[in-house]
Design a protein around this motif. Structure first.
Motif, short mmCIF file in Angstrom:
data_model
loop_
_atom_site.label_atom_id
_atom_site.label_comp_id
_atom_site.label_asym_id
_atom_site.label_seq_id
_atom_site.Cartn_x
_atom_site.Cartn_y
_atom_site.Cartn_z
N LYS A 4 -69.77 84.17 -18.78
CA LYS A 4 -70.21 83.71 -20.80
C LYS A 4 -70.06 84.35 -21.63
CE LYS A 4 -73.09 79.81 -18.47
NZ LYS A 4 -72.73 78.58 -19.14
N ALA A 5 -68.97 83.32 -22.42
CA ALA A 5 -68.91 84.03 -23.90
C ALA A 5 -68.82 83.27 -24.39
CB ALA A 5 -67.18 85.12 -23.69
N SER A 6 -68.75 83.57 -26.18
CA SER A 6 -69.11 82.23 -27.25
C SER A 6 -67.92 83.05 -27.70
CB SER A 6 -69.77 82.85 -27.84
OG SER A 6 -70.08 81.78 -28.67
N VAL A 7 -67.26 81.68 -28.05
CA VAL A 7 -65.97 82.30 -28.72
C VAL A 7 -65.78 80.92 -30.13
CG1 VAL A 7 -63.85 83.18 -26.97
CG2 VAL A 7 -64.18 80.52 -27.62
N SER A 8 -65.16 81.36 -31.20
CA SER A 8 -65.35 81.09 -32.35
C SER A 8 -63.46 79.92 -32.36
CB SER A 8 -65.86 81.63 -33.55
OG SER A 8 -66.39 81.37 -33.90
N ILE A 9 -62.97 78.23 -32.50
CA ILE A 9 -62.33 78.04 -32.69
C ILE A 9 -62.04 77.19 -34.11
CG2 ILE A 9 -61.16 78.19 -30.41
CD1 ILE A 9 -62.25 75.72 -29.51
N SER A 10 -61.00 76.92 -34.55
CA SER A 10 -60.84 76.03 -35.58
C SER A 10 -61.58 74.97 -35.41
CB SER A 10 -59.57 76.49 -36.13
OG SER A 10 -58.42 75.22 -35.53
N LYS A 11 -61.46 73.94 -36.08
CA LYS A 11 -61.77 72.73 -35.64
C LYS A 11 -60.69 72.22 -34.80
CE LYS A 11 -64.96 71.95 -39.86
NZ LYS A 11 -65.44 70.65 -40.47
N SER A 12 -59.20 71.93 -35.32
CA SER A 12 -58.17 71.07 -35.38
C SER A 12 -57.62 71.82 -33.46
CB SER A 12 -57.02 71.65 -36.30
OG SER A 12 -56.37 73.05 -36.61
N ALA A 15 -60.67 70.13 -31.67
CA ALA A 15 -60.16 68.43 -31.47
C ALA A 15 -59.19 68.70 -29.95
CB ALA A 15 -59.69 68.53 -33.21
N TYR A 16 -58.03 69.27 -30.48
CA TYR A 16 -57.06 69.35 -29.77
C TYR A 16 -57.48 69.70 -27.94
CZ TYR A 16 -52.13 70.57 -27.37
OH TYR A 16 -51.30 70.44 -26.67
N ALA A 17 -58.31 70.65 -27.84
CA ALA A 17 -58.85 70.69 -26.43
C ALA A 17 -59.40 69.61 -26.19
CB ALA A 17 -59.71 72.40 -27.13
N ARG A 18 -60.33 69.74 -26.52
CA ARG A 18 -60.70 68.35 -26.12
C ARG A 18 -59.85 66.83 -26.21
NH1 ARG A 18 -66.75 68.36 -26.90
NH2 ARG A 18 -66.87 70.66 -28.22
N THR A 19 -58.91 66.85 -26.42
CA THR A 19 -57.89 65.37 -26.53
C THR A 19 -57.16 66.19 -24.80
OG1 THR A 19 -57.01 64.78 -29.00
CG2 THR A 19 -55.94 64.55 -27.17
N LEU A 20 -57.27 67.36 -24.91
CA LEU A 20 -56.28 67.66 -23.90
C LEU A 20 -57.66 66.92 -22.24
CD1 LEU A 20 -55.28 71.28 -24.81
CD2 LEU A 20 -53.89 68.86 -24.08
N ARG A 25 -56.07 66.56 -18.39
CA ARG A 25 -55.21 67.46 -18.47
C ARG A 25 -56.16 68.68 -18.28
NH1 ARG A 25 -49.92 67.30 -22.44
NH2 ARG A 25 -49.85 64.82 -22.20
N TYR A 26 -57.02 68.71 -18.27
CA TYR A 26 -58.01 69.94 -18.00
C TYR A 26 -59.08 69.29 -18.04
CZ TYR A 26 -54.24 72.92 -19.54
OH TYR A 26 -53.08 73.38 -20.07
N ALA A 27 -60.31 69.86 -16.83
CA ALA A 27 -61.18 69.47 -16.39
C ALA A 27 -62.25 69.74 -17.41
CB ALA A 27 -61.79 70.48 -15.47
N SER A 28 -61.99 71.40 -18.24
CA SER A 28 -63.44 71.15 -19.53
C SER A 28 -62.97 71.39 -21.08
CB SER A 28 -64.47 71.84 -19.23
OG SER A 28 -63.82 73.62 -18.81
N LEU A 29 -63.61 72.42 -21.38
CA LEU A 29 -63.19 72.84 -22.49
C LEU A 29 -62.80 74.51 -22.30
CD1 LEU A 29 -65.27 71.82 -25.70
CD2 LEU A 29 -62.74 70.97 -25.90
N SER A 30 -63.58 74.63 -21.38
CA SER A 30 -63.40 76.25 -20.47
C SER A 30 -62.34 76.09 -20.21
CB SER A 30 -64.87 76.36 -20.34
OG SER A 30 -65.77 76.66 -20.97
N ALA A 31 -61.68 75.51 -19.76
CA ALA A 31 -60.32 75.18 -18.41
C ALA A 31 -59.16 75.61 -19.52
CB ALA A 31 -60.30 74.51 -17.79
N VAL A 32 -59.23 75.28 -20.42
CA VAL A 32 -58.33 75.13 -21.68
C VAL A 32 -58.52 76.27 -22.08
CG1 VAL A 32 -57.71 74.71 -24.29
CG2 VAL A 32 -58.19 72.57 -21.74
N VAL A 33 -59.41 77.00 -22.54
CA VAL A 33 -59.66 78.27 -23.31
C VAL A 33 -59.04 79.71 -22.23
CG1 VAL A 33 -61.00 80.21 -24.51
CG2 VAL A 33 -61.85 77.90 -25.03
N GLN A 34 -59.08 78.78 -20.49
CA GLN A 34 -59.11 79.97 -19.56
C GLN A 34 -57.44 80.12 -19.62
OE1 GLN A 34 -61.31 78.20 -16.15
NE2 GLN A 34 -62.84 79.98 -17.11
N ARG A 35 -56.62 78.58 -20.04
CA ARG A 35 -55.57 78.68 -19.75
C ARG A 35 -54.92 79.07 -20.80
NH1 ARG A 35 -51.17 79.15 -16.96
NH2 ARG A 35 -49.45 77.71 -17.33
#
Length: 89
Positions: A4-12, A15-20, A25-35
Motif C-alpha cells: 500500500k502506498a499513498s500517491v497524489s494525482i491531479s483532479k483531471s 477523473a480520467y482514471a475513474r472513467t477508465l 477497462r480496469y478493475a480499480s483505480l489501483s489497477a490504473v496506477v499499476q498499469r
C-alpha cells in the motif's frame, strides 16, 4: 504481494482514471496506477537499452579509422544506391 502506498494525482488524472474504471477497462483505480507504472518501467527500460546500444556503437566507431564527413556522405549515398538497385527501386 501488494504494497500500500499513498500517491497524489491531479483532479483531471483522477477523473480520467475513474472513467477508465467505470467503462470497465480496469478493475480499480489501483489497477490504473499499476498499469501506468508498468508502462513507465517498460519505456524506461527500452530507452536505457537504446542508450546502451548507441553508446556501444559510438565506442566501436570511435575505435575505427576517422572518415571525413564528405567521404562518409559519399559512402552512404553509394550504399543507398546499391540497396535501391538490389531491391529494384
Amino acid at each position: 504481494m501488494s504494497v500500500k502506498a499513498s500517491v497524489s494525482i491531479s483532479k483531471s488524472q483522477d477523473a480520467y482514471a475513474r472513467t477508465l474504471v467505470e467503462e470497465g477497462r480496469y478493475a480499480s483505480l489501483s489497477a490504473v496506477v499499476q498499469r501506468g507504472l508498468e508502462l513507465v518501467r517498460a519505456e524506461t527500460e527500452a530507452r536505457d537499452l537504446e542508450t546502451a546500444a548507441l553508446r556501444a556503437l559510438l565506442e566501436e566507431r570511435a575505435k575505427g579509422p576517422f572518415v571525413p564527413l564528405e567521404e562518409s556522405r559519399d559512402e552512404t549515398k553509394a550504399m543507398l544506391a546499391r540497396k535501391r538497385s538490389e531491391l529494384g527501386l
